[in-house]
Write a protein that holds these residues in place. Structure first.
Motif, short mmCIF file in Angstrom:
data_model
loop_
_atom_site.label_atom_id
_atom_site.label_comp_id
_atom_site.label_asym_id
_atom_site.label_seq_id
_atom_site.Cartn_x
_atom_site.Cartn_y
_atom_site.Cartn_z
N ILE A 45 20.92 9.78 -3.29
CA ILE A 45 19.66 9.60 -3.35
C ILE A 45 19.19 10.62 -2.72
N THR A 46 18.00 11.91 -3.06
CA THR A 46 17.52 12.34 -2.34
C THR A 46 16.16 12.19 -2.16
N VAL A 47 15.44 11.70 -1.46
CA VAL A 47 14.03 11.39 -1.34
C VAL A 47 13.26 12.36 -0.51
N SER A 48 12.13 13.14 -0.79
CA SER A 48 12.06 14.42 -0.25
C SER A 48 10.36 14.69 -0.66
N ILE A 103 11.04 17.41 4.15
CA ILE A 103 10.88 16.21 5.01
C ILE A 103 11.97 15.94 4.02
N SER A 104 13.44 15.78 3.90
CA SER A 104 14.43 15.30 2.96
C SER A 104 15.29 15.04 3.75
N LEU A 105 15.60 13.05 2.67
CA LEU A 105 15.87 11.97 3.82
C LEU A 105 17.11 12.00 2.15
N ALA A 120 0.51 -1.01 -0.36
CA ALA A 120 0.01 -0.39 0.10
C ALA A 120 0.60 1.18 -0.46
N TYR A 121 0.74 2.18 -0.91
CA TYR A 121 1.29 3.61 -1.26
C TYR A 121 0.10 4.33 -1.07
N ILE A 122 0.76 5.57 0.08
CA ILE A 122 0.51 7.23 0.31
C ILE A 122 0.05 8.05 -0.64
N GLY A 123 -0.63 8.71 -0.74
CA GLY A 123 -0.55 9.60 -2.40
C GLY A 123 -0.72 11.03 -1.54
N GLY A 124 -0.20 11.82 -2.17
CA GLY A 124 -0.89 13.28 -1.83
C GLY A 124 0.53 14.09 -0.60
N CYS A 125 1.40 13.39 -0.62
CA CYS A 125 2.74 13.55 -0.11
C CYS A 125 4.02 14.07 -0.74
N ASN A 126 3.54 14.76 -1.98
CA ASN A 126 4.08 16.02 -2.87
C ASN A 126 5.39 14.93 -2.93
N LEU A 127 6.05 13.10 -3.23
CA LEU A 127 6.97 12.78 -3.15
C LEU A 127 7.57 13.04 -4.58
#
Length: 204
Positions: A88-91, A153-155, A65-72
């Motif tokens: 890489i950067t995941v934001s 939030i930046s990973l 299951a994947y959550i949407g609407g988070c500006n990934l």
């Protein structure tokens, strides 16, 4: 060599004429700060929550299951022919509840991460999400904006393989260390004596 599904390859090859609309997916496994249990959270660049069959590192498919609407957003990886570690950067949006829980409710130190990609084709995905990157979280930043500004939030996600290859092993090849690994091991029994020996044995 990376082998993509034929339908995704066709979408990429037609990009020059038809354009391309990439779709990103991120799966992150953090540790619950209260219970210590590992929890997986999935995010994708669409607007609604959805379930997908995604490609696994072993080559099969698994349902998540994947959550949407988070500006990934996910940065493109840099592929090189040497051992350079290019993360890489995941934001994510800071205001999304799921993203807040990810960053504050889970311990993301060395959290396992998989990212996947696909494209939109005629209002649907051109293929099952294809494996894009496997890594571990090296850094997590929460940017709190001023009034009217943009936060997020930046990973920073490093390659798990390269991080292991570049980690210094603190173990010493001493007799005491060898015996801690296996009682009765005598491989290094004379290492201390040889280290202090000044005469070159082949010249005696």
């Amino acid at each position: 060599m990376k082998i993509l599904e034929a339908s995704l390859m066709s979408s990429l090859q037609a990009a020059r004429d038809a354009g391309i609309a990439p779709v990103y997916f991120a799966w992150i496994e953090g540790r619950n700060r209260d219970t210590g249990a590992v929890e997986g959270l999935g995010f994708w660049s669409g607007d609604e929550d959805h379930g997908f069959n995604v490609q696994t590192p072993s080559g099969g498919l698994t349902s998540r299951a994947y959550i949407g609407g988070c500006n990934l957003a996910i940065s493109d990886p840099t592929y090189v022919a040497d051992w350079t570690d290019n993360p890489i950067t995941v934001s994510l949006s800071q205001i999304a509840d799921a993203a807040q829980y990810l960053a504050r409710g889970l311990d993301l130190r060395l959290a396992y991460v998989e990212t996947h990609v696909s494209t939109w084709d005629g209002g649907q995905l051109s293929s099952n999400p294809q494996l894009h990157w496997i890594g571990i979280v090296d850094d997590a930043q929460i940017s709190t904006p001023a009034a009217g500004g943009n936060g997020g939030i930046s990973l920073t996600v490093r390659s798990e393989l390269l991080s292991q290859m570049s980690t210094v092993n603190p173990a010493k090849s001493s007799d005491a260390h060898q015996k801690r690994r296996r009682a009765g091991d005598k491989f290094s029994i004379y290492s201390g004596m040889i280290a202090s020996r000044k005469i070159q044995w082949w010249k005696e």
